[in-house]
Design a protein around this motif. Sequence first.
Motif, short mmCIF file in Angstrom:
data_model
loop_
_atom_site.label_atom_id
_atom_site.label_comp_id
_atom_site.label_asym_id
_atom_site.label_seq_id
_atom_site.Cartn_x
_atom_site.Cartn_y
_atom_site.Cartn_z
N LYS A 1 -4.07 7.74 -0.89
CA LYS A 1 -3.49 6.42 -0.70
C LYS A 1 -3.84 5.53 -1.88
O LYS A 1 -4.91 5.67 -2.50
CB LYS A 1 -3.99 5.79 0.60
N LEU B 1 -4.39 1.59 -2.64
CA LEU B 1 -4.57 0.28 -2.02
C LEU B 1 -4.66 -0.80 -3.09
O LEU B 1 -4.05 -1.87 -2.97
CB LEU B 1 -5.84 0.28 -1.16
N TYR C 1 0.87 -1.16 0.00
CA TYR C 1 0.00 0.00 0.00
C TYR C 1 0.92 1.22 0.00
O TYR C 1 1.97 1.21 0.63
CB TYR C 1 -0.88 0.06 1.25
N TYR D 1 0.56 -3.13 9.27
CA TYR D 1 0.30 -1.74 8.93
C TYR D 1 1.41 -0.81 9.39
O TYR D 1 1.18 0.36 9.67
CB TYR D 1 -1.05 -1.29 9.50
N PHE E 1 1.19 5.67 0.30
CA PHE E 1 0.53 6.83 0.87
C PHE E 1 1.35 8.09 0.60
O PHE E 1 2.58 8.04 0.48
CB PHE E 1 0.41 6.69 2.39
#
Lengths: 113, 114
Positions: free
Chosen positions: B49, B51, B32, B100, B34
């Motif tokens: 972001k 994804l 991911y 994360y 950002f």
Amino acid sequence: DVKVTQSSRYLVKRTGEKVFLECVQDMDHENMFWYRQDPGLGLRLIYFSYDVKMKEKGDIPEGYSVSREKKERFSLILESASTNQTSMYLCASSTGTGAPSGYFGPGTRLTVT
Amino acid sequence: AQSVTQLDSQVPVFEEAPVELRCNYSSSVSVYLFWYVQYPNQGLQLLLKYLSGSTLVKGINGFEAEFNKSQTSFHLRKPSVHISDTAEYFCAVTALGNDYKLSFGAGTTVTVRA
């Protein structure tokens, strides 16, 4: 509105003192993080927690510890502050389900003299 | 492990001109991506972001970024900047299933001049 709050914006401590930085989030997030931010280095992860009483070391944990007794609160502890820990400290939280997005607090600028 | 390189540390730009901030990442697994913005004396705010799905991602304040898997890049663009866009911008990456944890680039300082 999403909110992450940090107990102090500015803090000045002496070398050798024990320092507590507090972070509270009101979003019922599972994950919480502590980063330090230094010019030219970006943000570096110190510790994170994915559940109450759970913690994991990040990239630079030396000289730090953390505590998470309640889901909404994540504390960073400098056991014996040193001048090289002078920095901006940022707390963040994210949900443990779905895609991650970090919500950040305003930061605490710590000066150790 | 994942890492991010922001190719420009400082980007001066005139008001109403376009701006592009370059970000390359390194990872052996899917990620991911950002972009965050930090205004003076404030915390970080999520701009946008990536994804999955469309490689062109639109964010707040007129910013957009394009994910390019073959070039492992995620460059941020805005067609016309304002004085209020003066800030530091951070690119960040996290691997799928990596608790994360975000890995950040060193940041790019954008200074918009009239």
